[in-house]
Design a protein around this motif. Structure first.
Motif, short mmCIF file in Angstrom:
data_model
loop_
_atom_site.label_atom_id
_atom_site.label_comp_id
_atom_site.label_asym_id
_atom_site.label_seq_id
_atom_site.Cartn_x
_atom_site.Cartn_y
_atom_site.Cartn_z
N ASP A 29 48.13 56.13 34.63
CA ASP A 29 47.42 56.01 33.36
C ASP A 29 47.55 54.57 32.91
N MET A 30 46.54 53.76 33.20
CA MET A 30 46.63 52.33 32.97
C MET A 30 46.82 51.99 31.51
N ALA A 31 46.14 52.71 30.63
CA ALA A 31 46.22 52.40 29.20
C ALA A 31 47.62 52.64 28.66
N SER A 32 48.17 53.83 28.93
CA SER A 32 49.48 54.15 28.37
C SER A 32 50.60 53.34 29.02
N LEU B 169 41.13 47.51 43.90
CA LEU B 169 41.73 46.85 42.73
C LEU B 169 40.98 47.35 41.51
N THR B 170 41.68 48.02 40.61
CA THR B 170 41.01 48.64 39.46
C THR B 170 41.55 48.10 38.14
N ARG B 171 40.68 48.12 37.15
CA ARG B 171 41.06 47.76 35.78
C ARG B 171 40.24 48.62 34.83
N LEU B 172 40.71 48.71 33.61
CA LEU B 172 39.97 49.44 32.59
C LEU B 172 38.65 48.73 32.28
#
Length: 297
Positions: free
Chosen positions: A135-138, A266-269
């Motif tokens: 969970d990238m945000a949290s 490679l991932t980002r929000l």
């Protein structure tokens, strides 16, 4: 309009007491007396006009108002700590938070990361590993490196390279494998993705592979490879991620047959605009991929 004075000591006392649900333990952490912590929290409650804790005979119970304030305090103190760390030594350091599949982090990224640090000494890279679930945000991640098809809700994904799977095993076990069907007599090691071996047997030309080959399931390819190195069985894993074990002949790849089930990304929000530091890392990573695999990536 003048902003109200922030009682930092009281806020720190509240944050510590809320984590421990104890004035005594908070006092030990802050190196003050229990009475001082209790007094600071009382001052903050009077300032806000709300109760932040219910005092119980054996500790504290945080109130709804305290629950609402706590994450804000944690984030604020964490950000202050990060900034002070960045300023330490008179140089402004940037911090980059990367989450990566453990196999990728250990088998591919770490052997190359020293080159990034030499080129960008004022960027501190902080790596946390995950098992493709993140969970990238949290978790406060700038980037997450994942394995799959690149389709994740709310994420911008840039493909790095394929990582096809092939059997890997000890040299002793490899001597017993003349044809792919010989694997039916071995203990087969796999990840939590149940269909991997079936896909590989299909790629090997075995038209009726067992629907669910018997074996041992791991939640980590790193643990699976350690089991393979110890001779527990034959692992189905991406050789690109285990070049060190192959190079030292801890394991061999008995068949030049692969099953392509996904790529690393490679991932980002999507909601997060890339910072200069993020762009610097992404450009370096893609350059390393090109150096390693050229147009094959």
């Amino acid at each position: 309009m003048t902003r109200p004075y922030l009682p930092l000591n009281a806020l720190r006392a509240f944050e510590a007491a809320a984590r421990h649900l104890s004035f005594t333990h908070a006092a030990d952490e802050l190196n003050v007396t229990q009475a001082a912590v209790s007094h600071q929290v009382k001052l903050l409650e009077e300032r806000l006009g709300v109760a932040l804790f219910k005092r119980l005979p054996r500790g504290l119970m945080i109130t709804a108002e305290g629950e609402a304030l706590l994450p804000v305090m944690r984030e604020s103190f964490d950000r202050m700590a990060d900034m002070l760390e960045r300023l330490e030594g008179g140089e402004v350091r940037d911090i980059l938070h990367i989450g990566a599949v453990g196999t990728f982090a250990v088998g591919w990224l770490l052997p190359r990361l020293a080159r990034f640090q030499v080129r960008h000494p004022l960027i501190d890279v902080r790596i946390s590993t995950h098992n493709n679930r993140v969970d990238m945000a949290s978790e406060g991640l700038d980037y997450a490196i994942r394995f799959g098809d690149g389709a994740w809700h709310g994420l911008e994904a840039q493909r790095l390279f394929d990582a096809p799977l092939s059997p890997l095993c000890t040299p002793r076990l490899a001597e017993t494998l003349r044809a792919p069907s010989d694997l039916f007599r071995q203990t087969l090691l796999r990840s939590y993705r149940e269909s991997e071996w079936s896909h590989w047997f299909t790629a090997a030309g075995i038209t009726r592979p067992p629907a669910r080959p018997c074996g041992i399931t791991f939640d980590s390819s790193l643990a699976m490879m350690e089991a393979a190195v110890q001779g527990v069985g034959v692992a189905l894993a991406p050789p690109r991620m285990f070049a060190r074990q192959l190079g030292s002949s801890q394991v061999l790849q008995p068949f030049d047959i692969h099953a392509a089930l996904g790529s690393y990304w490679l991932t980002r929000l999507k909601s997060r605009k890339p910072s200069t530091v993020m762009t610097t890392f992404a450009n370096w990573l893609l350059e390393e991929v090109r150096l390693a695999y050229g147009s094959e990536a």
